[in-house]
Design a protein around this motif. Structure first.
Motif, PDB file in Angstrom:
ATOM      1  N   ARG A 107       0.810  -1.230   0.000  1.00 29.54           N
ATOM      2  CA  ARG A 107       0.000   0.000   0.000  1.00 29.54           C
ATOM      3  C   ARG A 107       0.841   1.277   0.000  1.00 29.54           C
ATOM      4  O   ARG A 107       0.314   2.365  -0.187  1.00 29.54           O
ATOM      5  CB  ARG A 107      -0.960  -0.004   1.197  1.00 29.54           C
ATOM      6  N   MET A 108       2.156   1.151   0.204  1.00 34.24           N
ATOM      7  CA  MET A 108       3.030   2.319   0.043  1.00 34.24           C
ATOM      8  C   MET A 108       3.285   2.607  -1.440  1.00 34.24           C
ATOM      9  O   MET A 108       3.874   3.630  -1.779  1.00 34.24           O
ATOM     10  CB  MET A 108       4.365   2.107   0.767  1.00 34.24           C
ATOM     11  N   SER A 109       2.884   1.703  -2.317  1.00 37.36           N
ATOM     12  CA  SER A 109       3.052   1.936  -3.762  1.00 37.36           C
ATOM     13  C   SER A 109       1.747   2.494  -4.328  1.00 37.36           C
ATOM     14  O   SER A 109       0.666   1.929  -4.128  1.00 37.36           O
ATOM     15  CB  SER A 109       3.472   0.636  -4.466  1.00 37.36           C
ATOM     16  N   GLN A 110       1.871   3.629  -5.026  1.00 36.29           N
ATOM     17  CA  GLN A 110       0.708   4.331  -5.567  1.00 36.29           C
ATOM     18  C   GLN A 110      -0.159   3.419  -6.444  1.00 36.29           C
ATOM     19  O   GLN A 110      -1.375   3.363  -6.268  1.00 36.29           O
ATOM     20  CB  GLN A 110       1.139   5.542  -6.395  1.00 36.29           C
ATOM     21  N   PRO A 111       0.451   2.717  -7.428  1.00 38.27           N
ATOM     22  CA  PRO A 111      -0.382   1.888  -8.296  1.00 38.27           C
ATOM     23  C   PRO A 111      -1.025   0.722  -7.551  1.00 38.27           C
ATOM     24  O   PRO A 111      -2.127   0.286  -7.910  1.00 38.27           O
ATOM     25  CB  PRO A 111       0.603   1.367  -9.355  1.00 38.27           C
ATOM     26  N   SER A 112      -0.362   0.232  -6.497  1.00 32.03           N
ATOM     27  CA  SER A 112      -0.985  -0.825  -5.675  1.00 32.03           C
ATOM     28  C   SER A 112      -2.273  -0.304  -5.057  1.00 32.03           C
ATOM     29  O   SER A 112      -3.309  -0.975  -5.070  1.00 32.03           O
ATOM     30  CB  SER A 112      -0.041  -1.263  -4.547  1.00 32.03           C
ATOM     31  N   MET A 169     -14.165  -0.646  -4.493  1.00 29.77           N
ATOM     32  CA  MET A 169     -15.252   0.187  -5.011  1.00 29.77           C
ATOM     33  C   MET A 169     -16.231  -0.621  -5.852  1.00 29.77           C
ATOM     34  O   MET A 169     -17.418  -0.321  -5.902  1.00 29.77           O
ATOM     35  CB  MET A 169     -14.687   1.290  -5.918  1.00 29.77           C
ATOM     36  N   ASN A 170     -15.707  -1.622  -6.548  1.00 29.07           N
ATOM     37  CA  ASN A 170     -16.541  -2.361  -7.492  1.00 29.07           C
ATOM     38  C   ASN A 170     -16.955  -3.747  -6.972  1.00 29.07           C
ATOM     39  O   ASN A 170     -17.370  -4.600  -7.764  1.00 29.07           O
ATOM     40  CB  ASN A 170     -15.817  -2.467  -8.838  1.00 29.07           C
ATOM     41  N   ARG A 171     -16.825  -3.913  -5.652  1.00 30.48           N
ATOM     42  CA  ARG A 171     -17.220  -5.164  -4.996  1.00 30.48           C
ATOM     43  C   ARG A 171     -16.647  -6.397  -5.705  1.00 30.48           C
ATOM     44  O   ARG A 171     -17.324  -7.384  -5.910  1.00 30.48           O
ATOM     45  CB  ARG A 171     -18.741  -5.254  -4.899  1.00 30.48           C
ATOM     46  N   ILE A 172     -15.374  -6.270  -6.101  1.00 28.46           N
ATOM     47  CA  ILE A 172     -14.664  -7.413  -6.693  1.00 28.46           C
ATOM     48  C   ILE A 172     -14.056  -8.211  -5.545  1.00 28.46           C
ATOM     49  O   ILE A 172     -13.351  -7.651  -4.697  1.00 28.46           O
ATOM     50  CB  ILE A 172     -13.554  -6.936  -7.662  1.00 28.46           C
ATOM     51  N   ASP A 173     -14.357  -9.479  -5.504  1.00 24.24           N
ATOM     52  CA  ASP A 173     -13.865 -10.337  -4.433  1.00 24.24           C
ATOM     53  C   ASP A 173     -12.381 -10.628  -4.683  1.00 24.24           C
ATOM     54  O   ASP A 173     -12.026 -11.133  -5.752  1.00 24.24           O
ATOM     55  CB  ASP A 173     -14.686 -11.637  -4.457  1.00 24.24           C
ATOM     56  N   PHE A 174     -11.519 -10.303  -3.726  1.00 24.64           N
ATOM     57  CA  PHE A 174     -10.086 -10.539  -3.948  1.00 24.64           C
ATOM     58  C   PHE A 174      -9.368 -10.745  -2.617  1.00 24.64           C
ATOM     59  O   PHE A 174      -9.864 -10.358  -1.555  1.00 24.64           O
ATOM     60  CB  PHE A 174      -9.438  -9.358  -4.699  1.00 24.64           C
ATOM     61  N   GLU A 175      -8.214 -11.382  -2.729  1.00 21.15           N
ATOM     62  CA  GLU A 175      -7.360 -11.537  -1.553  1.00 21.15           C
ATOM     63  C   GLU A 175      -6.145 -10.637  -1.736  1.00 21.15           C
ATOM     64  O   GLU A 175      -5.469 -10.714  -2.767  1.00 21.15           O
ATOM     65  CB  GLU A 175      -6.914 -13.002  -1.434  1.00 21.15           C
ATOM     66  N   GLU A 176      -5.875  -9.795  -0.749  1.00 22.71           N
ATOM     67  CA  GLU A 176      -4.709  -8.907  -0.837  1.00 22.71           C
ATOM     68  C   GLU A 176      -3.492  -9.619  -0.240  1.00 22.71           C
ATOM     69  O   GLU A 176      -3.519 -10.026   0.919  1.00 22.71           O
ATOM     70  CB  GLU A 176      -5.010  -7.610  -0.073  1.00 22.71           C
ATOM     71  N   VAL A 177      -2.448  -9.787  -1.040  1.00 19.86           N
ATOM     72  CA  VAL A 177      -1.222 -10.416  -0.541  1.00 19.86           C
ATOM     73  C   VAL A 177      -0.180  -9.316  -0.401  1.00 19.86           C
ATOM     74  O   VAL A 177       0.234  -8.709  -1.389  1.00 19.86           O
ATOM     75  CB  VAL A 177      -0.704 -11.504  -1.517  1.00 19.86           C
ATOM     76  N   ARG A 178       0.245  -9.069   0.828  1.00 17.29           N
ATOM     77  CA  ARG A 178       1.158  -7.950   1.049  1.00 17.29           C
ATOM     78  C   ARG A 178       2.595  -8.317   0.663  1.00 17.29           C
ATOM     79  O   ARG A 178       3.128  -9.321   1.117  1.00 17.29           O
ATOM     80  CB  ARG A 178       1.116  -7.516   2.515  1.00 17.29           C
ATOM     81  N   ILE A 179       3.175  -7.487  -0.189  1.00 21.25           N
ATOM     82  CA  ILE A 179       4.574  -7.630  -0.582  1.00 21.25           C
ATOM     83  C   ILE A 179       5.288  -6.390  -0.051  1.00 21.25           C
ATOM     84  O   ILE A 179       5.126  -5.302  -0.603  1.00 21.25           O
ATOM     85  CB  ILE A 179       4.700  -7.715  -2.128  1.00 21.25           C
ATOM     86  N   ASP A 180       6.039  -6.551   1.022  1.00 17.28           N
ATOM     87  CA  ASP A 180       6.655  -5.392   1.677  1.00 17.28           C
ATOM     88  C   ASP A 180       7.954  -5.015   0.960  1.00 17.28           C
ATOM     89  O   ASP A 180       8.976  -5.678   1.090  1.00 17.28           O
ATOM     90  CB  ASP A 180       6.910  -5.732   3.151  1.00 17.28           C
ATOM     91  N   ILE A 181       7.883  -3.925   0.207  1.00 15.75           N
ATOM     92  CA  ILE A 181       9.052  -3.491  -0.579  1.00 15.75           C
ATOM     93  C   ILE A 181      10.225  -3.135   0.339  1.00 15.75           C
ATOM     94  O   ILE A 181      11.374  -3.443   0.037  1.00 15.75           O
ATOM     95  CB  ILE A 181       8.680  -2.275  -1.465  1.00 15.75           C
ATOM     96  N   SER A 182       9.921  -2.504   1.481  1.00 11.79           N
ATOM     97  CA  SER A 182      11.011  -2.078   2.382  1.00 11.79           C
ATOM     98  C   SER A 182      11.765  -3.285   2.937  1.00 11.79           C
ATOM     99  O   SER A 182      12.893  -3.165   3.398  1.00 11.79           O
ATOM    100  CB  SER A 182      10.472  -1.198   3.512  1.00 11.79           C
ATOM    101  N   LYS A 183      11.131  -4.470   2.898  1.00 10.37           N
ATOM    102  CA  LYS A 183      11.823  -5.692   3.339  1.00 10.37           C
ATOM    103  C   LYS A 183      12.349  -6.505   2.152  1.00 10.37           C
ATOM    104  O   LYS A 183      12.780  -7.656   2.311  1.00 10.37           O
ATOM    105  CB  LYS A 183      10.874  -6.555   4.179  1.00 10.37           C
TER     106      LYS A 183
END
Lengths: 237, 237
Positions: A9-14, A23-37
């Motif tokens: 979420r620190m990445s703008q396009p993410s 917003m569009n009620r699309i069912d999804f799983e968010e997988v966090r990829i920590d860039i700082s790590k």
């Protein structure tokens, strides 16, 4: 096997992808990829996106990266997405594509270069670079002026005089939001002369809340941390 | 009022649009905008494209700029365009969009920075810049490696393992063709390690000839002029 969104979420396009899905009620799983790590450089993530960048999506066997391509795909694939995000009408769609393509070498490059070199670099193991930051700010400022005078002509609510936001509004405003982490007086100097730009950012926020604020939460936390560090380094007299 | 294409054949994206129109028997008028004479900065051209860049198109009242947006639009608008250029199938199309979006901050930025700063700058009133050229070459080379290892995997004829070219093949190969104007030994050093890239460029050339060669004619003329100048400045011993 549902839709997986690999994002930081620190990445703008993410953030643009996550807000769009919510917003569009699309069912999804968010997988966090920590860039700082450095999680975008692991062999596991390289199988998701060989370019080692977020965001990326996986839907069954289908893998896709580059945020604008993802936004286009999601807008066309999910019937729940309203037409205004990426219209079926060929000329309206082409105008949105034109903004999205222009974005890369202009607003995106300017904002990213400026924000990275004036604020975020140390957190990713790089030194700040005043000259690069200055060059980025110049491109950022000229890009902001162009958006205002061309796509927001007549102080329209959204780009291209539209009454509702498109994926271009979302992508560009998420980029501008990154300015939250730079020195607040500098940020004000950049945006202050552009009432139309500030109004437009507010319109996109309002049209996509509560998701917009929720997804940008991490940015406000980083902003607070960087501000307190700045005040420690050079206390106001 | 038919389709007008505002272009300078010395611009890579301009060439891609012209070749695309010719390949697909799209009726159009080519309006030459000579960048070296500053014709992209005239008030007349600003009415066509406020960003003052080529290519741009006008079709009746409809105006559009940004070459990838134009290619997408033309591919969708004209029924004579074969599906392989920009497939209707959503996942195939998304993969092509992904390459087109990636292109801007990678191959395009690298090649343009390198070619401009090592060869073309003086013709446009700027000095050569060895450091900028070096940075551009680095990004160019890493972009070429990525195209090879990811999109031409298995030495496929065209990107993504396709049997026929897409608008992404055309855009990226027109970009690489710009290397014709740099020092020929340098060009060889860049492309020599990448047989797959050279094969792919040949495949795109063959698939789009005689138009490809005809539209690139100006590039070969400029190449000859720059080579003769280089030989005068530093004659081979």
């Amino acid at each position: 096997m549902g839709l997986k969104v690999y994002a930081d979420r620190m990445s703008q396009p993410s953030r643009a992808i996550i807000i769009f899905c919510k917003m569009n009620r699309i069912d999804f799983e968010e997988v966090r990829i920590d860039i700082s790590k450095g999680q975008h450089r692991t062999p596991e993530f390289e199988k998701i996106n060989p370019m080692k960048q977020v965001p990326a999506i996986v839907d069954g066997k289908f893998k896709l990266f580059e945020s604008h391509a993802i936004l286009r795909y999601l807008a066309c694939f999910f019937p729940s997405v309203s037409d205004h995000w990426y219209p079926n009408d060929l000329t309206s769609r082409a105008k949105i594509d034109s903004i999205l393509d222009w974005h890369h070498a202009n607003l995106r490059r300017g904002a990213m270069t400026y924000v990275f070199n004036s604020a975020l670099a140390p957190a990713l193991g790089f030194p700040l670079n005043a000259q690069a930051a200055e060059e980025g700010k110049k491109l950022l400022s000229s890009s902001i002026s162009k958006i205002k005078s061309f796509w927001l002509k007549g102080n329209s609510r959204f780009l291209l005089g539209n009454a509702q936001p498109s994926i271009a509004d979302l992508s560009l405003v998420c980029e501008l939001m990154q300015l939250e982490v730079v020195d607040s007086e500098e940020r004000q100097r950049i945006l202050e002369p552009h009432q139309e730009i500030r109004d437009w950012m507010e319109n996109v926020k309002r049209a996509t809340n509560p998701h917009f604020l929720e997804v940008h939460g991490i940015l406000y936390k980083v902003k607070a941390r960087l501000e307190s560090r700045r005040n420690r380094v050079s206390p106001k007299l």
